[in-house]
Motif scaffolding. Structure first.
Motif, mmCIF file in Angstrom:
data_model
loop_
_atom_site.group_PDB
_atom_site.id
_atom_site.type_symbol
_atom_site.label_atom_id
_atom_site.label_comp_id
_atom_site.label_asym_id
_atom_site.label_seq_id
_atom_site.Cartn_x
_atom_site.Cartn_y
_atom_site.Cartn_z
ATOM 1 N N TYR A 249 36.912 40.142 51.131
ATOM 2 C CA TYR A 249 35.654 40.902 51.081
ATOM 3 C C TYR A 249 34.994 40.911 52.457
ATOM 4 N N ALA A 250 35.063 39.773 53.132
ATOM 5 C CA ALA A 250 34.463 39.691 54.467
ATOM 6 C C ALA A 250 35.160 40.682 55.401
ATOM 7 N N LYS A 251 36.490 40.704 55.324
ATOM 8 C CA LYS A 251 37.232 41.651 56.172
ATOM 9 C C LYS A 251 36.871 43.095 55.827
ATOM 10 N N ALA A 252 36.822 43.378 54.513
ATOM 11 C CA ALA A 252 36.555 44.751 54.071
ATOM 12 C C ALA A 252 35.197 45.227 54.553
ATOM 13 N N SER A 253 34.224 44.331 54.522
ATOM 14 C CA SER A 253 32.869 44.774 54.877
ATOM 15 C C SER A 253 32.768 45.079 56.374
ATOM 16 N N GLY A 254 33.791 44.644 57.134
ATOM 17 C CA GLY A 254 33.812 44.969 58.556
ATOM 18 C C GLY A 254 34.313 46.384 58.838
ATOM 19 N N ALA A 255 34.953 47.001 57.839
ATOM 20 C CA ALA A 255 35.510 48.346 58.063
ATOM 21 C C ALA A 255 34.445 49.393 57.770
ATOM 22 N N ARG A 256 34.189 50.238 58.763
ATOM 23 C CA ARG A 256 33.090 51.198 58.668
ATOM 24 C C ARG A 256 33.244 52.183 57.514
ATOM 25 N N GLN A 257 34.516 52.546 57.240
ATOM 26 C CA GLN A 257 34.766 53.592 56.232
ATOM 27 C C GLN A 257 34.710 53.052 54.808
ATOM 28 N N LEU A 258 34.648 51.744 54.676
ATOM 29 C CA LEU A 258 34.691 51.160 53.332
ATOM 30 C C LEU A 258 33.319 50.649 52.924
ATOM 31 N N ARG A 259 32.962 50.922 51.682
ATOM 32 C CA ARG A 259 31.724 50.387 51.136
ATOM 33 C C ARG A 259 32.067 49.383 50.051
ATOM 34 N N VAL A 260 31.879 48.108 50.335
ATOM 35 C CA VAL A 260 32.143 47.083 49.327
ATOM 36 C C VAL A 260 31.076 47.204 48.248
ATOM 37 N N THR A 261 31.495 47.418 47.025
ATOM 38 C CA THR A 261 30.490 47.691 46.002
ATOM 39 C C THR A 261 30.775 47.059 44.643
ATOM 40 N N GLY A 262 31.970 46.471 44.478
ATOM 41 C CA GLY A 262 32.249 45.920 43.152
ATOM 42 C C GLY A 262 33.346 44.880 43.114
ATOM 43 N N VAL A 263 33.542 44.354 41.909
ATOM 44 C CA VAL A 263 34.636 43.422 41.639
ATOM 45 C C VAL A 263 35.310 43.915 40.377
ATOM 46 N N SER A 264 36.643 43.885 40.379
ATOM 47 C CA SER A 264 37.304 44.302 39.143
ATOM 48 C C SER A 264 38.380 43.327 38.718
ATOM 49 N N VAL A 265 38.715 43.443 37.444
ATOM 50 C CA VAL A 265 39.653 42.506 36.834
ATOM 51 C C VAL A 265 40.292 43.232 35.655
ATOM 52 N N HIS A 266 41.562 42.941 35.401
ATOM 53 C CA HIS A 266 42.226 43.495 34.202
ATOM 54 C C HIS A 266 43.310 42.497 33.852
ATOM 55 N N ILE A 267 43.189 41.855 32.694
ATOM 56 C CA ILE A 267 44.084 40.718 32.418
ATOM 57 C C ILE A 267 45.295 41.067 31.550
ATOM 58 N N GLY A 268 45.375 42.305 31.106
ATOM 59 C CA GLY A 268 46.553 42.672 30.329
ATOM 60 C C GLY A 268 46.190 43.617 29.213
ATOM 61 N N SER A 269 47.150 43.849 28.339
ATOM 62 C CA SER A 269 46.980 44.849 27.297
ATOM 63 C C SER A 269 47.317 44.252 25.937
ATOM 64 N N GLN A 270 46.799 44.899 24.877
ATOM 65 C CA GLN A 270 47.036 44.444 23.503
ATOM 66 C C GLN A 270 46.636 42.973 23.336
ATOM 67 N N ILE A 271 45.410 42.668 23.788
ATOM 68 C CA ILE A 271 44.858 41.314 23.658
ATOM 69 C C ILE A 271 43.858 41.354 22.502
ATOM 70 N N THR A 272 44.099 40.532 21.471
ATOM 71 C CA THR A 272 43.284 40.652 20.264
ATOM 72 C C THR A 272 42.256 39.520 20.143
ATOM 73 N N ASP A 273 42.337 38.538 21.044
ATOM 74 C CA ASP A 273 41.368 37.455 21.034
ATOM 75 C C ASP A 273 40.397 37.718 22.188
ATOM 76 N N VAL A 274 39.084 37.635 21.938
ATOM 77 C CA VAL A 274 38.137 37.989 23.004
ATOM 78 C C VAL A 274 37.934 36.857 24.023
ATOM 79 N N ALA A 275 38.378 35.637 23.690
ATOM 80 C CA ALA A 275 38.128 34.496 24.587
ATOM 81 C C ALA A 275 38.677 34.695 26.007
ATOM 82 N N PRO A 276 39.911 35.167 26.172
ATOM 83 C CA PRO A 276 40.400 35.358 27.548
ATOM 84 C C PRO A 276 39.581 36.372 28.351
ATOM 85 N N PHE A 277 39.046 37.399 27.669
ATOM 86 C CA PHE A 277 38.201 38.369 28.374
ATOM 87 C C PHE A 277 36.946 37.662 28.891
ATOM 88 N N ALA A 278 36.350 36.844 28.026
ATOM 89 C CA ALA A 278 35.124 36.140 28.402
ATOM 90 C C ALA A 278 35.393 35.217 29.590
#
Ligand SMILES: *Cc1c(COP(=O)(O)O)cnc(C)c1O
Length: 451
Positions: free
Chosen positions: A206-235
């Protein structure tokens, strides 16, 4: 009684239910036909042939609305994951509900733009291997957010943005190292997986990214997989993201967006769960850790929205018996729906016409144990193995349920089999949203190849 020990339900309201049809002059006898909304599936099979994908518009909009309602207390955008089902008409239907889109390729981006040009500003772009051309196309389209998965990609995007004089809003996709119980091929949130950057390495990037003029650091994302039926891992994943946001803000970054990915599973056995309750449980699990953070939440559900909205209709071509083992050979195959072959996935399969009552359809028939297989030359070409089912005869129709997600989008032409047609039903109307492919279309690109 434990609801999970109940028999699977074979109806999927509001989209799919059995309705009575009176037969004969005296109309004493009746049969029950599986319908998609108001349309009888046998009539669609007759008109358009099989194999045939049939989707319910009401189911898609209802499930999209379930997400909207469950997350109404927090600023959010649902970005439907295009890879689950990328038919233009389904994308347009969702765009009209206000959906954004999660794309993982330039091809998917183009589909979204064709479906609704104005949806570009609600597009997030994920994936570990975005090419220079794909990044350029997304910059030109003016998408909402790039989910960056490596340092190399970060610099590639900065370079593209400089060339086109654009600025790109970015989030880093972090890998939270949480296990999620699902098939190994669709689990993505562990250190050993190719996805994202480790949480502990994220701050530096993130520190490196914020040094690049063309990039706007604005979020964080995550995706842990598919067909997950228990909500605990999402939490658990979101808790790690929340901790990271605290650190990033302390480092001086402006973090406005949290993208929690997709992955909410569906109950392919359809035992007793109410979808609205599932989404509510999911919503409270993932929003709790974010309450104090004042962020705009992005969600990327795919399967949960379209999975139960579609069935694959197929006809029994032959019955056969080898040393006492029974097979139903149907006219659809792994090239149309690969989930059973690829993941050992379970899909309920029901006879489309039944002499019995809705809730117990098929019960008046003899039960038998069969393999439901396709015509492709692979032993892995099956839809069900050793499945107890009501006996069906040659020429009868079967519906393979919950085939709306990762069905047509994963279809291929293996064995030179043309892809099925797709139908979208809305009330009494049935619209062809993709016509059946012709054999000559499959080899056209070969005939026209330069030599
Ligand atoms: C596949 C995928 C999704 C959608 O997953 P579902 O299980 O269909 O909800 C969302 N986000 C990303 C990054 C994906 O790769």
């Amino acid at each position: 009684m434990n609801p999970l020990s109940e028999e699977p339900r074979i109806e999927r309201p509001p989209g799919f239910a059995f309705r009575e049809r009176r037969k004969g002059i005296l109309r004493r006898e009746s049969e029950w036909d599986l319908h998609c909304e108001e349309v009888a599936l046998p009539s669609l099979a007759k008109k358009y042939g099989t194999p045939l994908y049939v989707y319910s518009a009401a189911t898609i909009t209802e499930r999209f609305a379930a997400f909207e309602s469950a997350f109404r207390r927090i600023p959010h955008t649902v970005c439907y994951s295009v890879k689950a089902n990328s038919n233009l008409h389904i994308l347009r239907l969702l765009a009209r509900q206000g959906s954004g889109f999660d794309v993982v390729s330039g091809g998917e981006l183009e589909r979204v733009l064709v479906a609704d040009r104005r949806a570009a500003k609600r597009v997030v772009f994920s994936g570990v291997g975005k090419s220079k051309e794909e990044l350029a196309a997304a910059l030109k389209a003016g998408i909402l957010l790039f989910n960056i998965e490596s340092e190399s990609e970060l610099w590639m995007l900065a370079e593209c943005a400089a060339r086109y004089r654009k600025s790109a809003a970015i989030a880093l996709r972090v890998n939270p190292d949480v296990p999620a119980e699902t098939h190994p091929y669709i689990s993505t949130g562990l250190r050993k997986h190719k996805f994202g950057v480790p949480v502990h390495a994220a701050r530096e990037l993130y520190a490196k990214a914020s040094g690049a003029r063309q990039l706007r650091v604005t979020g964080v994302s995550v995706h842990i997989g598919s067909q997950i039926t228990d909500v605990a891992p999402f939490a658990q994943a979101v808790e790690r993201v929340a901790d990271l946001i605290g650190e990033l803000r302390a480092d001086g970054h402006e973090i406005d967006f949290v993208d929690i990915g997709g992955g909410l599973g569906i109950d392919y056995q359809q035992r007793a769960l109410n979808f609205q309750d599932c989404v509510r449980a999911y919503a409270s699990a993932v929003t709790n850790p974010l309450r104090a953070l004042k962020v705009h939440l992005l969600l990327e559900p795919g399967r949960a929205i379209v999975g139960p909205s579609g069935v694959l209709l197929t006809r029994v071509v032959y019955r056969k018996e080898n040393d006492g083992k029974r097979f139903l050979v149907v006219d659809s195959a792994m090239n149309d729906l690969i989930r059973p072959s690829l993941y050992g996935a379970h899909h309920e399969i029901v006879p489309v016409v039944s002499p019995a009552k809705a809730r117990t359809v098929g019960r008046e028939r003899e039960q038998e144990i069969v393999d439901v297989v396709g015509p492709v030359c692979e032993s892995g070409d099956f839809f069900a193995r050793d499945r107890q089912m009501p006996r069906v005869e040659e020429g009868e129709l079967l519906a393979i349920l919950d085939a709306g997600a990762y069905g047509m989008s994963l279809a291929s032409n293996y064995n030179s089999r043309p892809k099925p047609a797709e139908i979208l039903v809305r009330g009494k109307s049935a619209k062809v949203i993709r016509r059946r492919e012709r054999v000559d279309e499959m080899y056209a690109a070969e005939l026209s190849a330069a030599d």
